[in-house]
Design a protein around this motif. Structure first.
Motif: not given
Length: 86
Positions: A33-34, A38-40, A47-49, A55
Protein backbone atom coordinates in the motif's frame (compact mmCIF):
# COMPACT_ATOMS: atom_id res chain seq x y z
CA UNK A 1 5.42 7.59 2.60
CA UNK A 2 5.78 4.26 4.34
CA UNK A 3 2.99 2.44 6.14
CA UNK A 4 2.69 -0.15 8.86
CA UNK A 5 -0.45 -2.29 9.11
CA UNK A 6 -2.30 -3.24 12.28
CA UNK A 7 -4.81 -6.06 11.82
CA UNK A 8 -8.09 -6.34 13.72
CA UNK A 9 -8.85 -9.60 15.49
CA UNK A 10 -11.46 -10.45 12.83
CA UNK A 11 -8.87 -9.91 10.08
CA UNK A 12 -6.34 -12.13 11.80
CA UNK A 13 -8.91 -14.90 12.30
CA UNK A 14 -9.92 -14.76 8.63
CA UNK A 15 -6.28 -14.95 7.49
CA UNK A 16 -5.62 -17.91 9.79
CA UNK A 17 -8.37 -19.89 8.03
CA UNK A 18 -6.91 -19.32 4.56
CA UNK A 19 -4.25 -21.30 2.70
CA UNK A 20 -0.64 -20.16 2.94
CA UNK A 21 -0.78 -18.97 -0.68
CA UNK A 22 -3.81 -16.74 -0.06
CA UNK A 23 -2.31 -15.43 3.19
CA UNK A 24 0.88 -14.51 1.38
CA UNK A 25 -0.96 -12.74 -1.47
CA UNK A 26 -3.07 -10.66 0.92
CA UNK A 27 -0.20 -9.75 3.26
CA UNK A 28 2.03 -8.78 0.33
CA UNK A 29 -0.72 -6.58 -1.15
CA UNK A 30 -1.21 -4.80 2.20
CA UNK A 31 2.56 -4.31 2.53
CA UNK A 32 2.62 -2.64 -0.91
CA UNK A 33 0.00 0.00 0.00
CA UNK A 34 -0.75 2.60 -1.35
CA UNK A 35 0.00 0.74 -4.60
CA UNK A 36 -2.67 -1.60 -5.87
CA UNK A 37 -6.36 -1.39 -6.64
CA UNK A 38 -7.44 0.96 -3.83
CA UNK A 39 -10.72 2.88 -3.82
CA UNK A 40 -12.55 4.97 -1.23
CA UNK A 41 -15.66 3.29 0.16
CA UNK A 42 -19.01 4.87 -0.59
CA UNK A 43 -21.46 5.40 2.25
CA UNK A 44 -18.93 4.81 5.03
CA UNK A 45 -15.40 5.69 6.07
CA UNK A 46 -12.40 3.78 4.83
CA UNK A 47 -10.89 2.26 1.73
CA UNK A 48 -10.87 -1.10 0.04
CA UNK A 49 -8.00 -2.98 -1.54
CA UNK A 50 -8.74 -5.65 -4.13
CA UNK A 51 -6.59 -8.79 -4.02
CA UNK A 52 -8.03 -11.17 -6.59
CA UNK A 53 -11.41 -12.37 -5.28
CA UNK A 54 -10.70 -10.91 -1.82
CA UNK A 55 -11.28 -7.46 -0.40
CA UNK A 56 -9.33 -5.77 2.39
CA UNK A 57 -11.16 -2.92 4.14
CA UNK A 58 -8.85 -0.47 5.90
CA UNK A 59 -8.46 3.06 7.19
CA UNK A 60 -5.50 5.43 7.25
CA UNK A 61 -4.84 6.76 10.77
CA UNK A 62 -3.04 9.75 12.24
CA UNK A 63 -0.94 7.46 14.43
CA UNK A 64 2.69 6.69 13.64
CA UNK A 65 5.18 4.03 14.67
CA UNK A 66 8.46 4.86 16.39
CA UNK A 67 10.11 4.66 12.96
CA UNK A 68 7.78 7.36 11.62
CA UNK A 69 5.60 5.04 9.52
CA UNK A 70 1.89 5.88 9.29
CA UNK A 71 -0.32 3.15 10.73
CA UNK A 72 -3.07 1.58 8.64
CA UNK A 73 -5.89 -0.20 10.48
CA UNK A 74 -6.97 -3.31 8.57
CA UNK A 75 -10.60 -3.67 9.63
CA UNK A 76 -11.89 -6.67 7.68
CA UNK A 77 -10.77 -9.17 5.06
CA UNK A 78 -13.17 -11.33 3.12
CA UNK A 79 -14.47 -12.53 -0.24
CA UNK A 80 -15.85 -10.06 -2.75
CA UNK A 81 -19.50 -9.31 -2.10
CA UNK A 82 -19.75 -10.72 1.42
CA UNK A 83 -17.33 -8.19 2.89
CA UNK A 84 -19.64 -5.23 2.27
CA UNK A 85 -22.63 -6.77 4.09
CA UNK A 86 -21.00 -6.58 7.52
Amino acid sequence: MEYSAEYSRASEKYLDKQTKDVQKRILNAVDELPDGDVKKLQGRDGYRLTVGAYRVLFEYTDRQTNEGKTIIDVLMIGPRGDIYKK
